[in-house]
Write a protein that holds these residues in place. Sequence first.
Motif, PDB file in Angstrom:
ATOM      1  N   UNK A 197       0.807  -1.205   0.000  1.00 29.14           N
ATOM      2  CA  UNK A 197       0.000   0.000   0.000  1.00 29.14           C
ATOM      3  C   UNK A 197       0.845   1.262   0.000  1.00 29.14           C
ATOM      4  N   UNK A 198       0.171   2.383  -0.216  1.00 26.00           N
ATOM      5  CA  UNK A 198       0.820   3.685  -0.222  1.00 26.00           C
ATOM      6  C   UNK A 198       0.070   4.636   0.701  1.00 26.00           C
ATOM      7  N   UNK A 199       0.785   5.660   1.161  1.00 21.82           N
ATOM      8  CA  UNK A 199       0.185   6.738   1.932  1.00 21.82           C
ATOM      9  C   UNK A 199       0.209   7.985   1.058  1.00 21.82           C
ATOM     10  N   UNK A 200      -0.958   8.518   0.740  1.00 23.61           N
ATOM     11  CA  UNK A 200      -1.080   9.736  -0.050  1.00 23.61           C
ATOM     12  C   UNK A 200      -1.248  10.897   0.914  1.00 23.61           C
ATOM     13  N   UNK A 232     -11.566   4.585  -5.297  1.00 19.42           N
ATOM     14  CA  UNK A 232     -10.215   4.711  -4.754  1.00 19.42           C
ATOM     15  C   UNK A 232     -10.012   3.804  -3.546  1.00 19.42           C
ATOM     16  N   UNK A 233     -11.045   3.626  -2.722  1.00 18.34           N
ATOM     17  CA  UNK A 233     -10.956   2.728  -1.571  1.00 18.34           C
ATOM     18  C   UNK A 233      -9.888   3.100  -0.566  1.00 18.34           C
ATOM     19  N   UNK A 234      -9.679   4.402  -0.364  1.00 20.31           N
ATOM     20  CA  UNK A 234      -8.642   4.856   0.561  1.00 20.31           C
ATOM     21  C   UNK A 234      -9.123   4.799   2.007  1.00 20.31           C
ATOM     22  N   UNK A 235      -8.206   4.482   2.906  1.00 18.91           N
ATOM     23  CA  UNK A 235      -8.484   4.492   4.342  1.00 18.91           C
ATOM     24  C   UNK A 235      -7.880   5.757   4.944  1.00 18.91           C
ATOM     25  N   UNK A 236      -8.434   6.189   6.056  1.00 15.60           N
ATOM     26  CA  UNK A 236      -7.869   7.372   6.694  1.00 15.60           C
ATOM     27  C   UNK A 236      -7.007   7.001   7.891  1.00 15.60           C
ATOM     28  N   UNK A 279       0.083  -1.304   5.763  1.00 17.66           N
ATOM     29  CA  UNK A 279       0.394  -1.095   4.343  1.00 17.66           C
ATOM     30  C   UNK A 279       0.429  -2.384   3.539  1.00 17.66           C
ATOM     31  N   UNK A 280       0.308  -3.509   4.190  1.00 18.39           N
ATOM     32  CA  UNK A 280       0.209  -4.766   3.436  1.00 18.39           C
ATOM     33  C   UNK A 280      -1.204  -4.972   2.902  1.00 18.39           C
ATOM     34  N   UNK A 281      -2.158  -4.230   3.445  1.00 16.36           N
ATOM     35  CA  UNK A 281      -3.567  -4.414   3.086  1.00 16.36           C
ATOM     36  C   UNK A 281      -4.227  -3.210   2.432  1.00 16.36           C
ATOM     37  N   UNK A 282      -3.776  -2.007   2.763  1.00 15.69           N
ATOM     38  CA  UNK A 282      -4.534  -0.813   2.373  1.00 15.69           C
ATOM     39  C   UNK A 282      -3.668   0.323   1.858  1.00 15.69           C
ATOM     40  N   UNK A 283      -4.339   1.249   1.129  1.00 14.55           N
ATOM     41  CA  UNK A 283      -3.787   2.556   0.792  1.00 14.55           C
ATOM     42  C   UNK A 283      -4.447   3.565   1.719  1.00 14.55           C
ATOM     43  N   UNK A 284      -3.709   4.615   2.074  1.00 16.70           N
ATOM     44  CA  UNK A 284      -4.202   5.580   3.047  1.00 16.70           C
ATOM     45  C   UNK A 284      -4.133   7.003   2.510  1.00 16.70           C
ATOM     46  N   UNK A 285      -4.967   7.853   3.087  1.00 16.81           N
ATOM     47  CA  UNK A 285      -4.984   9.265   2.754  1.00 16.81           C
ATOM     48  C   UNK A 285      -4.879  10.061   4.047  1.00 16.81           C
ATOM     49  N   UNK A 286      -3.948  11.019   4.076  1.00 21.96           N
ATOM     50  CA  UNK A 286      -3.768  11.854   5.261  1.00 21.96           C
ATOM     51  C   UNK A 286      -3.618  13.315   4.842  1.00 21.96           C
TER      52      UNK A 286
END
Length: 197
Positions: A2-5, A28-32, A93-100
Amino acid sequence: MGKIFCIMGKSATGKDTIYKSLLQNSELGLKKIVSYTTRPIREGEEEGVEYHFTDVQTLKLLEEQGKVIECRSYDTIYGIWYYFMVKDSQIDLTQNDYLIIGTLESYLKIRDYFGKEKVVPIYIELEDGERLTRALIREKTQREPKYEELCRRFLADCQDFSYEKLEKAGIGKYYANDDLESCIDEIKEQIISSRMV
């Protein structure tokens, strides 16, 4: 992986609105990742939504436990406020992409912690006159407007997000929020293309 945007920009550039729109986009399916702060909660904010609102004692305890990824302090006219990101159960980060949402300083620390390939900068910009107008309108809606703090933040942002600092951080792509919908569409394209790298 995964990535952190990381959304960044001066105050009143529309970061919160853009952030909420991207989070709600099912494609996009982003997590916070909810950051922590010691500043007082504002009118309309909720615990665990905008931030985890905490105190200096909790910050010190988390630092002692080695859980603080990055921490920033702001010497406001109301005292020192801390904003920080914690390595807790929110991040996988093995499961999700995140937005901060963060600052240039926090972006660099998060990038150093997780690695350059996992942290993608999204810098939002807006003409200063429009930005100041938006900030003033927003502050007027508060039960107790803090105009001195608004002015301090406005001036500090000019230094914190100078073009020299952005260039030094390797940030060359800016997203102009002159038209909200177009800005969001452009960022969505960037997020989708970044996942292919």
